[in-house]
Scaffold this motif. Structure first.
Motif, PDB file in Angstrom:
ATOM      1  N   ARG A  13       4.404  17.828   1.054  1.00  0.00           N
ATOM      2  CA  ARG A  13       5.010  18.180   2.351  1.00  0.00           C
ATOM      3  C   ARG A  13       4.524  17.213   3.426  1.00  0.00           C
ATOM      4  N   ALA A  14       3.234  16.923   3.418  1.00  0.00           N
ATOM      5  CA  ALA A  14       2.698  15.976   4.399  1.00  0.00           C
ATOM      6  C   ALA A  14       3.297  14.592   4.177  1.00  0.00           C
ATOM      7  N   GLU A  15       3.465  14.205   2.923  1.00  0.00           N
ATOM      8  CA  GLU A  15       4.076  12.916   2.616  1.00  0.00           C
ATOM      9  C   GLU A  15       5.523  12.877   3.106  1.00  0.00           C
ATOM     10  N   TRP A  16       6.236  13.968   2.937  1.00  0.00           N
ATOM     11  CA  TRP A  16       7.624  14.033   3.389  1.00  0.00           C
ATOM     12  C   TRP A  16       7.724  13.874   4.903  1.00  0.00           C
ATOM     13  N   ARG A  17       6.785  14.476   5.624  1.00  0.00           N
ATOM     14  CA  ARG A  17       6.798  14.308   7.076  1.00  0.00           C
ATOM     15  C   ARG A  17       6.559  12.853   7.464  1.00  0.00           C
ATOM     16  N   ARG A  18       5.721  12.175   6.698  1.00  0.00           N
ATOM     17  CA  ARG A  18       5.441  10.765   6.999  1.00  0.00           C
ATOM     18  C   ARG A  18       6.563   9.856   6.529  1.00  0.00           C
ATOM     19  N   GLN A  19       7.044  10.113   5.310  1.00  0.00           N
ATOM     20  CA  GLN A  19       7.915   9.147   4.642  1.00  0.00           C
ATOM     21  C   GLN A  19       8.976   9.873   3.822  1.00  0.00           C
ATOM     22  N   PRO A  20      10.085  10.281   4.448  1.00  0.00           N
ATOM     23  CA  PRO A  20      11.074  11.104   3.742  1.00  0.00           C
ATOM     24  C   PRO A  20      12.026  10.292   2.877  1.00  0.00           C
ATOM     25  N   GLY A  21      11.485   9.633   1.861  1.00  0.00           N
ATOM     26  CA  GLY A  21      12.309   8.855   0.947  1.00  0.00           C
ATOM     27  C   GLY A  21      12.768   9.669  -0.248  1.00  0.00           C
ATOM     28  N   ILE A  22      13.618   9.053  -1.067  1.00  0.00           N
ATOM     29  CA  ILE A  22      14.210   9.746  -2.213  1.00  0.00           C
ATOM     30  C   ILE A  22      13.156  10.159  -3.237  1.00  0.00           C
ATOM     31  N   ALA A  23      12.212   9.276  -3.553  1.00  0.00           N
ATOM     32  CA  ALA A  23      11.186   9.607  -4.545  1.00  0.00           C
ATOM     33  C   ALA A  23      10.339  10.787  -4.087  1.00  0.00           C
ATOM     34  N   VAL A  24      10.049  10.857  -2.788  1.00  0.00           N
ATOM     35  CA  VAL A  24       9.266  11.973  -2.264  1.00  0.00           C
ATOM     36  C   VAL A  24      10.079  13.269  -2.314  1.00  0.00           C
ATOM     37  N   ALA A  25      11.378  13.182  -2.014  1.00  0.00           N
ATOM     38  CA  ALA A  25      12.231  14.377  -2.111  1.00  0.00           C
ATOM     39  C   ALA A  25      12.229  14.927  -3.526  1.00  0.00           C
ATOM     40  N   ASP A  26      12.365  14.055  -4.510  1.00  0.00           N
ATOM     41  CA  ASP A  26      12.354  14.512  -5.904  1.00  0.00           C
ATOM     42  C   ASP A  26      11.016  15.141  -6.263  1.00  0.00           C
ATOM     43  N   ALA A  27       9.912  14.455  -5.917  1.00  0.00           N
ATOM     44  CA  ALA A  27       8.589  14.969  -6.283  1.00  0.00           C
ATOM     45  C   ALA A  27       8.299  16.297  -5.601  1.00  0.00           C
ATOM     46  N   LEU A  28       8.642  16.429  -4.313  1.00  0.00           N
ATOM     47  CA  LEU A  28       8.390  17.680  -3.607  1.00  0.00           C
ATOM     48  C   LEU A  28       9.258  18.797  -4.163  1.00  0.00           C
ATOM     49  N   GLY A  29      10.516  18.504  -4.452  1.00  0.00           N
ATOM     50  CA  GLY A  29      11.362  19.526  -5.056  1.00  0.00           C
ATOM     51  C   GLY A  29      10.793  20.030  -6.369  1.00  0.00           C
ATOM     52  N   ARG A  84       0.810  -1.218   0.000  1.00  0.00           N
ATOM     53  CA  ARG A  84       0.000   0.000   0.000  1.00  0.00           C
ATOM     54  C   ARG A  84       0.844   1.269   0.000  1.00  0.00           C
ATOM     55  N   GLY A  85       2.156   1.157   0.168  1.00  0.00           N
ATOM     56  CA  GLY A  85       3.014   2.330   0.239  1.00  0.00           C
ATOM     57  C   GLY A  85       3.035   2.981   1.598  1.00  0.00           C
ATOM     58  N   ASP A  86       2.620   2.261   2.639  1.00  0.00           N
ATOM     59  CA  ASP A  86       2.645   2.783   4.010  1.00  0.00           C
ATOM     60  C   ASP A  86       3.885   2.215   4.703  1.00  0.00           C
ATOM     61  N   PHE A  87       5.004   2.905   4.534  1.00  0.00           N
ATOM     62  CA  PHE A  87       6.279   2.341   4.966  1.00  0.00           C
ATOM     63  C   PHE A  87       6.477   2.418   6.476  1.00  0.00           C
ATOM     64  N   ARG A  88       5.850   3.364   7.127  1.00  0.00           N
ATOM     65  CA  ARG A  88       5.929   3.392   8.590  1.00  0.00           C
ATOM     66  C   ARG A  88       5.272   2.147   9.186  1.00  0.00           C
ATOM     67  N   ALA A  89       4.072   1.826   8.700  1.00  0.00           N
ATOM     68  CA  ALA A  89       3.398   0.631   9.201  1.00  0.00           C
ATOM     69  C   ALA A  89       4.177  -0.623   8.830  1.00  0.00           C
ATOM     70  N   ALA A  90       4.758  -0.653   7.631  1.00  0.00           N
ATOM     71  CA  ALA A  90       5.551  -1.817   7.223  1.00  0.00           C
ATOM     72  C   ALA A  90       6.741  -2.003   8.148  1.00  0.00           C
ATOM     73  N   ARG A  91       7.380  -0.899   8.529  1.00  0.00           N
ATOM     74  CA  ARG A  91       8.498  -0.992   9.467  1.00  0.00           C
ATOM     75  C   ARG A  91       8.029  -1.516  10.825  1.00  0.00           C
TER      76      ARG A  91
END
Length: 528
Positions: free
Chosen positions: A383-399, A163-170
């Motif tokens: 920004r909300a996604e970055w707070r939840r899951q600060p991965g590389i793909a999110v950094a690129d998309a937010l930038g 589902r892309g919920d990496f916090r729960a997966a961890r």
């Protein structure tokens, strides 16, 4: 679908360790024709894991009765070899376990198997309505057996990752690893979770633990994916070549062929990628990622009608937002705006459907909104996604969303992070390099912009039907570097410190020159 080269399942596994695929060192597996064609590297996404490993982990349970001979039994046999089952056999296994839990509603093992099978079905077909069913089944298993239920914990970790919920997966993966630290099937989902959270030290540490516990095709495929993300293409190539040599089913072979196609595509080899993708769909007609890959490669080869047909087929069989975005942008590049808008509308519909099933499509949706919709809304969501899951793909998309919304100085901090080796941005991505180059161009950093735009086209000259031409136009506008003049601006500009999950953004990178006019107005698609 019969197993093509099934390796025997060992009898009497060690305590706490699931049975499954034999390592190549033990099996003496021959090298497949695919492997003999040359080494290939892994790409993002784990192709032989997901719910299948959870199914595998239940096979050592004495209460886990096997289904009668037939498709469901073939699915269990494939899982016993540590490889994906054919989709029709997976469907039969689901029916078998649904029947079993109706007859024995307190059978925690069958509930865990059923939940894992639902997860795998949803992941491979985009039938996302199966995700809530998977969660219900896995939680039922955990309710029935709240102590020492590693299979249910692994299943929940796999479900969260799908589902892309990496916090729960961890969370679920670490709980499973604490209970059974020598059970190798726990660690692939944890590696995915750590990667999605940008915790690359944990990725490396967990991979080392996995490799110490297990070898064989599935584990090599995980290792190849990590090596690829680190920019270690040769290591990834060796690992995935070894994995391919041990492919035991048509579904696994197709997945590995699709990986080969993705790697060839990433380096801009259009024909080789097409050959791999076609081989994958010949091997397994349900290899829908490979069908979408064919669309990508055919478009780059100028075979437009075939490309459109391939994309439509992939989207009809596995409707995911990424396919709709790629098809929409292909239509846009052809000047077929009405058809492009129809695909963008479908993308939004699919994202809403996914969200209702608990699936996180934010990185893809954010890039879409940045280029074709509301860039400021994309910034808010990312920004909300970055707070939840600060991965590389999110950094690129937010930038990129920040750039499209007109905030290039903050955008550069994220673009640097997505491409900076110190923070895990080692993957050679034409898209990431392009994004960084365009942001630098609009900040007036001509030297770094020229360098990164050139890098994007060097990595893959065909990386996007819209953006590759935009990169060439930007380079033409920048012109050649001055001969004998003063040195151009450096891009060594105070890279952001590693973030935490609670950071909204890394520090802004200071501009070294006055900001130039944007390459396109926010919300316009021309210069993504």
């Amino acid at each position: 679908m019969e197993i093509e080269e099934r390796q025997p399942v060992p009898v009497g596994p060690r305590s706490g360790e699931p049975v499954g695929e034999r390592s190549q060192e033990d099996s003496g597996a021959r090298r497949s024709p695919f492997a003999r064609r040359g080494p290939v590297a892994a790409v993002a996404g784990c192709v032989v894991l997901g719910g299948m490993l959870v199914l595998l982990s239940t096979l050592d349970d004495p209460e886990a009765s096997r289904p009668a001979p037939g498709p469901a039994a073939r699915a269990v046999s494939a899982v016993g070899a540590g490889v994906p089952a054919a989709l029709p056999d997976l469907t039969a296994l689901i029916r078998d376990r649904e029947s079993r839990v109706r007859a024995r509603p307190r059978d925690d093992v069958s509930w865990a198997v059923l939940g894992a099978a639902y997860t795998e079905q949803a992941r491979r077909t985009a039938a996302v309505a199966s995700f809530p069913k998977a969660e219900k089944a896995l939680r039922r298993s955990l309710d029935l057996r709240p102590e020492d239920n590693v299979a249910a914990l692994e299943g929940l970790a796999s479900l969260a990752g799908a589902r892309g919920d990496f916090r729960a997966a961890r969370k679920w993966g670490e709980a499973a690893a604490e209970l059974a630290p020598k059970r190798w099937t726990t660690y692939p989902a944890l590696i995915d979770a750590y990667s999605g959270l940008g915790d690359h030290k944990a990725v490396d540490r967990t991979l080392d633990r996995l490799l110490a516990l297990r070898s064989g095709p599935t584990v090599r495929a995980v290792a190849a994916r990590v090596y690829r993300d680190r920019g270690r293409r040769e290591d990834a190539a060796a690992a995935i070549s070894d994995a391919a040599a041990g492919a035991a089913t048509a579904s696994q072979q197709a997945a590995l062929l699709a990986q080969a196609g993705d790697l060839a595509w990433e380096r801009g080899d259009r024909q080789e990628s097409l050959d791999h993708y076609r081989a994958a769909t010949r091997t397994d007609a349900d290899a829908y990622d490979a069908m979408a890959g064919q669309g990508r490669a055919l478009a780059a080869l100028g075979r437009t009608q075939e490309a459109l047909s391939a994309y439509r087929t992939a989207l009809a069989e596995r409707p995911v937002p990424r396919y709709a975005l790629e098809l929409g942008e292909l239509y846009d590049s052809l000047g077929r705006g009405a058809e492009a808008r129809a695909q963008y509308g479908l993308l939004r519909d699919l994202a809403r459907r996914d969200g209702a099933a608990g699936v996180d499509d934010e990185p893809v949706l954010g890039l879409f909104e940045a280029d074709h919709g509301d860039a400021r809304a994309a910034v808010r969501e990312l920004r909300a996604e970055w707070r939840r899951q600060p991965g590389i793909a999110v950094a690129d998309a937010l930038g990129w969303a920040l750039h499209r919304a007109g905030d290039d100085e903050e955008a550069l901090g994220f673009a640097v992070r997505a491409t900076d080796k110190e923070h895990g941005g080692d993957v050679r991505s034409a898209l990431y390099a392009y994004h960084r180059g365009q942001i630098e161009r609009d900040l007036g950093l001509s030297g770094p912009a020229r360098r990164h735009l050139t890098e994007a086209l060097r990595i893959n000259p065909y990386f996007s039907p819209l953006l590759a031409p935009a990169a060439r136009e930007a380079l033409t506008a920048l012109g050649e570097p001055p001969a004998g003049g003063p040195p151009e601006e450096s891009d060594e500009s105070g890279e952001p410190e590693p973030g935490t999950e609670e950071q909204a953004a890394p520090p802004a990178v200071p501009s070294e020159a006055p900001s130039a006019a944007p390459s396109a107005a926010p919300g316009q698609p021309a210069a993504r």
